[in-house]
Design a protein around this motif. Structure first.
Motif, mmCIF file in Angstrom:
data_model
loop_
_atom_site.group_PDB
_atom_site.id
_atom_site.type_symbol
_atom_site.label_atom_id
_atom_site.label_comp_id
_atom_site.label_asym_id
_atom_site.label_seq_id
_atom_site.Cartn_x
_atom_site.Cartn_y
_atom_site.Cartn_z
ATOM 1 N N UNK A 75 11.930 -55.606 -17.256
ATOM 2 C CA UNK A 75 12.350 -54.866 -18.455
ATOM 3 C C UNK A 75 13.653 -55.396 -19.029
ATOM 4 N N UNK A 76 14.518 -55.897 -18.177
ATOM 5 C CA UNK A 76 15.798 -56.422 -18.651
ATOM 6 C C UNK A 76 15.565 -57.648 -19.528
ATOM 7 N N UNK A 77 14.693 -58.555 -19.082
ATOM 8 C CA UNK A 77 14.401 -59.737 -19.882
ATOM 9 C C UNK A 77 13.701 -59.367 -21.182
ATOM 10 N N UNK A 78 12.791 -58.390 -21.127
ATOM 11 C CA UNK A 78 12.107 -57.955 -22.340
ATOM 12 C C UNK A 78 13.103 -57.360 -23.325
ATOM 13 N N UNK A 79 14.031 -56.576 -22.823
ATOM 14 C CA UNK A 79 15.049 -55.985 -23.687
ATOM 15 C C UNK A 79 15.895 -57.088 -24.321
ATOM 16 N N UNK A 80 16.341 -58.033 -23.500
ATOM 17 C CA UNK A 80 17.181 -59.110 -24.014
ATOM 18 C C UNK A 80 16.451 -59.939 -25.060
ATOM 19 N N UNK A 81 15.176 -60.236 -24.838
ATOM 20 C CA UNK A 81 14.443 -61.028 -25.822
ATOM 21 C C UNK A 81 14.274 -60.245 -27.117
ATOM 22 N N UNK A 82 14.090 -58.941 -27.029
ATOM 23 C CA UNK A 82 13.993 -58.121 -28.235
ATOM 24 C C UNK A 82 15.299 -58.094 -29.010
ATOM 25 N N UNK A 83 16.389 -58.005 -28.310
ATOM 26 C CA UNK A 83 17.701 -58.017 -28.964
ATOM 27 C C UNK A 83 17.946 -59.367 -29.609
ATOM 28 N N UNK A 84 17.615 -60.449 -28.894
ATOM 29 C CA UNK A 84 17.804 -61.786 -29.464
ATOM 30 C C UNK A 84 16.969 -61.977 -30.722
ATOM 31 N N UNK A 85 15.696 -61.530 -30.694
ATOM 32 C CA UNK A 85 14.823 -61.675 -31.853
ATOM 33 C C UNK A 85 15.381 -60.889 -33.039
ATOM 34 N N UNK A 86 15.852 -59.670 -32.805
ATOM 35 C CA UNK A 86 16.392 -58.849 -33.884
ATOM 36 C C UNK A 86 17.623 -59.486 -34.503
ATOM 37 N N UNK A 91 20.179 -62.594 -38.849
ATOM 38 C CA UNK A 91 21.035 -63.705 -39.268
ATOM 39 C C UNK A 91 20.308 -64.648 -40.221
ATOM 40 N N UNK A 92 18.983 -64.754 -40.095
ATOM 41 C CA UNK A 92 18.205 -65.630 -40.965
ATOM 42 C C UNK A 92 17.766 -64.950 -42.250
ATOM 43 N N UNK A 93 17.960 -63.654 -42.379
ATOM 44 C CA UNK A 93 17.456 -62.903 -43.528
ATOM 45 C C UNK A 93 17.972 -63.432 -44.870
ATOM 46 N N UNK A 94 19.266 -63.698 -45.056
ATOM 47 C CA UNK A 94 19.707 -64.200 -46.364
ATOM 48 C C UNK A 94 19.076 -65.547 -46.732
ATOM 49 N N UNK A 99 14.976 -68.536 -49.884
ATOM 50 C CA UNK A 99 13.845 -69.464 -49.842
ATOM 51 C C UNK A 99 12.603 -68.840 -50.485
ATOM 52 N N UNK A 100 12.285 -67.610 -50.121
ATOM 53 C CA UNK A 100 11.105 -66.947 -50.675
ATOM 54 C C UNK A 100 11.273 -66.658 -52.166
ATOM 55 N N UNK A 101 12.487 -66.347 -52.601
ATOM 56 C CA UNK A 101 12.736 -66.122 -54.028
ATOM 57 C C UNK A 101 12.514 -67.412 -54.810
ATOM 58 N N UNK A 102 13.018 -68.517 -54.305
ATOM 59 C CA UNK A 102 12.811 -69.804 -54.974
ATOM 60 C C UNK A 102 11.332 -70.180 -55.033
#
Length: 113
Positions: A75-86, A91-94, A99-102
């Motif tokens: 569960x610790x690794x699953x939690x960490x991977x979820x936090x990393x993905x979020x 951070x990539x959202x802007x 890119x999608x607007x263009x």
């Protein structure tokens, strides 16, 4: 008189079963911290297979039970991977939005040609 007592007996039975389950859970350490929970799990893993074998012999069943599969889930690794993905997605959202607007503007330009 019996119709009045039957609901009371049902309620007393349910309360007794629920109280007993809660007592066993507290006594075995399931409701404690993670260390106590891990110890309780190890105790259960050690106690359940011999108990099943004993009951099978008692009832005359001689079937072979499959071995318990090994589950490699942390569960610790699953939690960490979820936090990393979020955090990565945030951070990539802007950049992705730009890119999608263009791409959308280019699509509209191509439609108007």
């Amino acid at each position: 008189m019996a119709p009045r007592i039957l609901p009371l007996v049902k309620l007393a039975t349910k309360v007794t079963i629920a109280g007993g389950a809660l007592y066993v859970a507290c006594d075995s350490g399931l409701l404690g911290n993670s260390q106590q929970g891990s110890e309780a799990l190890e105790k259960a893993k050690a106690a359940v297979p011999p108990a099943i074998e004993e009951w099978m012999k008692y009832f005359g069943l001689e079937a072979q039970l499959p071995s318990v599969p090994k589950i490699e889930f942390s569960p610790i690794q699953a939690w960490n991977s979820g936090v990393r993905w979020t955090i990565s997605s945030l951070s990539e959202a802007p950049t992705k939005t730009t890119e999608y607007t263009n791409q959308g503007l280019q699509y509209l330009k191509d439609l108007t040609k």
